[in-house]
Design an enzyme around this catalytic site. Structure first.
Site, mmCIF file in Angstrom:
data_model
loop_
_atom_site.group_PDB
_atom_site.id
_atom_site.type_symbol
_atom_site.label_atom_id
_atom_site.label_comp_id
_atom_site.label_asym_id
_atom_site.label_seq_id
_atom_site.Cartn_x
_atom_site.Cartn_y
_atom_site.Cartn_z
ATOM 1 N N ASP A 188 -51.744 45.460 -17.636
ATOM 2 C CA ASP A 188 -53.027 45.708 -18.106
ATOM 3 C C ASP A 188 -53.391 44.459 -18.910
ATOM 4 O O ASP A 188 -53.461 44.347 -20.130
ATOM 5 C CB ASP A 188 -52.962 46.882 -18.967
ATOM 6 C CG ASP A 188 -52.294 48.184 -18.451
ATOM 7 O OD1 ASP A 188 -53.109 48.826 -17.962
ATOM 8 O OD2 ASP A 188 -51.130 48.434 -18.545
ATOM 9 N N HIS B 70 -41.875 50.378 -18.728
ATOM 10 C CA HIS B 70 -41.953 50.704 -20.140
ATOM 11 C C HIS B 70 -40.518 50.483 -20.702
ATOM 12 O O HIS B 70 -40.334 49.822 -21.950
ATOM 13 C CB HIS B 70 -42.044 52.125 -20.378
ATOM 14 C CG HIS B 70 -43.560 52.632 -20.055
ATOM 15 N ND1 HIS B 70 -43.720 53.578 -19.022
ATOM 16 C CD2 HIS B 70 -44.590 52.470 -20.712
ATOM 17 C CE1 HIS B 70 -45.212 53.744 -18.889
ATOM 18 N NE2 HIS B 70 -45.768 53.130 -19.925
ATOM 19 N N MET C 80 -48.269 56.075 -23.342
ATOM 20 C CA MET C 80 -48.950 57.556 -23.125
ATOM 21 C C MET C 80 -47.768 58.298 -22.532
ATOM 22 O O MET C 80 -48.175 59.477 -21.790
ATOM 23 C CB MET C 80 -50.103 57.365 -22.470
ATOM 24 C CG MET C 80 -51.294 56.651 -23.198
ATOM 25 S SD MET C 80 -52.849 57.034 -22.667
ATOM 26 C CE MET C 80 -52.884 56.507 -20.824
ATOM 27 N N LEU D 244 -42.888 57.732 -18.832
ATOM 28 C CA LEU D 244 -42.158 56.376 -18.771
ATOM 29 C C LEU D 244 -41.472 56.017 -17.551
ATOM 30 O O LEU D 244 -40.905 56.941 -16.736
ATOM 31 C CB LEU D 244 -41.158 56.318 -19.802
ATOM 32 C CG LEU D 244 -41.404 56.876 -21.391
ATOM 33 C CD1 LEU D 244 -40.528 56.778 -22.551
ATOM 34 C CD2 LEU D 244 -42.675 55.847 -21.608
ATOM 35 N N VAL E 226 -43.539 44.432 -14.298
ATOM 36 C CA VAL E 226 -42.237 44.923 -13.568
ATOM 37 C C VAL E 226 -42.778 45.581 -12.362
ATOM 38 O O VAL E 226 -43.356 46.592 -12.358
ATOM 39 C CB VAL E 226 -41.302 45.924 -14.554
ATOM 40 C CG1 VAL E 226 -40.145 46.398 -13.735
ATOM 41 C CG2 VAL E 226 -40.778 45.361 -15.798
ATOM 42 N N GLN F 259 -59.822 57.460 -24.315
ATOM 43 C CA GLN F 259 -59.667 56.354 -23.196
ATOM 44 C C GLN F 259 -60.210 56.832 -21.969
ATOM 45 O O GLN F 259 -60.158 55.923 -20.924
ATOM 46 C CB GLN F 259 -58.819 55.245 -23.248
ATOM 47 C CG GLN F 259 -57.421 56.043 -23.012
ATOM 48 C CD GLN F 259 -56.139 54.883 -23.425
ATOM 49 O OE1 GLN F 259 -56.044 54.868 -24.295
ATOM 50 N NE2 GLN F 259 -55.489 54.503 -22.367
ATOM 51 N N GLU G 138 -48.187 42.732 -19.071
ATOM 52 C CA GLU G 138 -49.287 42.115 -18.464
ATOM 53 C C GLU G 138 -49.963 42.810 -17.349
ATOM 54 O O GLU G 138 -50.939 42.386 -17.074
ATOM 55 C CB GLU G 138 -48.595 40.555 -17.937
ATOM 56 C CG GLU G 138 -48.146 39.617 -19.118
ATOM 57 C CD GLU G 138 -47.723 38.523 -18.718
ATOM 58 O OE1 GLU G 138 -47.390 38.376 -17.594
ATOM 59 O OE2 GLU G 138 -47.578 37.327 -19.587
#
Length: 258
Positions: A148, A35, A28, A31, A174, A59, A146
């Protein structure tokens, strides 16, 4: 690097890539290093690296959250060019939702937990846009972080359920040096919030159970949406400075650190 603003133009481009492996990173925008790590892996493992930038309105259950979500398109495109991305999809909502939100994916009542319980409409909106993008990109591999974790689980299940021939690749979270999981929303935190935010990760790792973690988070100044254990992870969502943060840690890793 090619930037595509319409689905029709992208489809013409996609037909020219039939003989090459394609990797895909949906974003989205806004960044950050998290990302970038997905894009770098995508770039390494595929002949063509594709990234999408689309702030998906379906969402967001809070219009204010949607309006304040960081939008940094020019900077994002410069970052992606520096990482060697081949193609970037930047469609608008009318192109991706030609019939509005008439057709969408419902994950089922059994998934009204965690994000599904706290953010009504989030999971259907997220799954719907991911399904649309996977159908448009026809990627061999798609990369998801991971952080989310519920999203990762449901997308993986959806791909299997609908026979989508894209492999979902899970990538480690990260973190900033102090432990805070990288997120676009982090830039909305105040200076004081930035100083306090690493406690989320530290508390998830160091406490013995979800109830203790919730108590410790509240004592540290977080408003807690949930702390639960599923899929072998301890997952939490909290508010700090009015900014919603999520994180998770493997239970085995947490027990070893305690």
């Amino acid at each position: 690097m090619h930037v595509w603003n319409t689905i029709a133009a992208w489809r013409d481009r996609r037909r020219s890539l039939e003989c090459q492996s394609v990797g895909f990173v949906p974003t989205m925008g806004g960044l950050h290093r998290g990302h970038e790590s997905l894009v770098e892996r995508c770039r390494t493992e595929n002949g063509i690296a594709v990234v999408s930038i689309f702030v998906n309105p379906t969402q967001f259950n809070d219009p204010q959250d949607l309006s304040r979500y960081p939008r940094t398109l020019d900077r994002d495109l410069a970052t992606l060019a520096s990482l060697g991305v081949d193609d970037v999809l930047v469609p608008d909502a009318a192109d991706l939702y030609p019939n509005g939100y008439r057709f969408h994916v419902e994950p089922g009542g059994g998934d009204s937990v965690l994000e599904g319980a706290c953010r009504p409409g989030f999971l259907p909106g997220m799954l719907t846009i991911v399904l649309k993008l996977l159908n448009l990109v026809h990627a061999d591999n798609a990369y998801f972080g991971e952080k989310d974790y519920q999203q990762l689980q449901l997308v993986t299940e959806m791909v299997t359920e609908f026979f989508i021939p894209t492999k979902i690749v899970a990538c480690p979270t990260v973190r900033e040096e102090a432990g805070l999981a990288m997120s676009t929303r982090n830039q909305l935190l105040s200076t004081q919030g930035r100083d306090r935010s690493p406690h989320l990760f530290q508390i998830l790792q160091s406490t013995s159970d979800p109830a203790e973690a919730r108590t410790a988070l509240e004592a540290a100044g977080f408003a807690v949406d949930y702390v639960e254990e599923r899929w072998g992870r301890r997952l939490a969502a909290v508010f700090l400075d009015g900014v919603r943060l999520i994180d998770n840690v493997p239970i085995a890793s947490r027990e070893g650190a305690a």
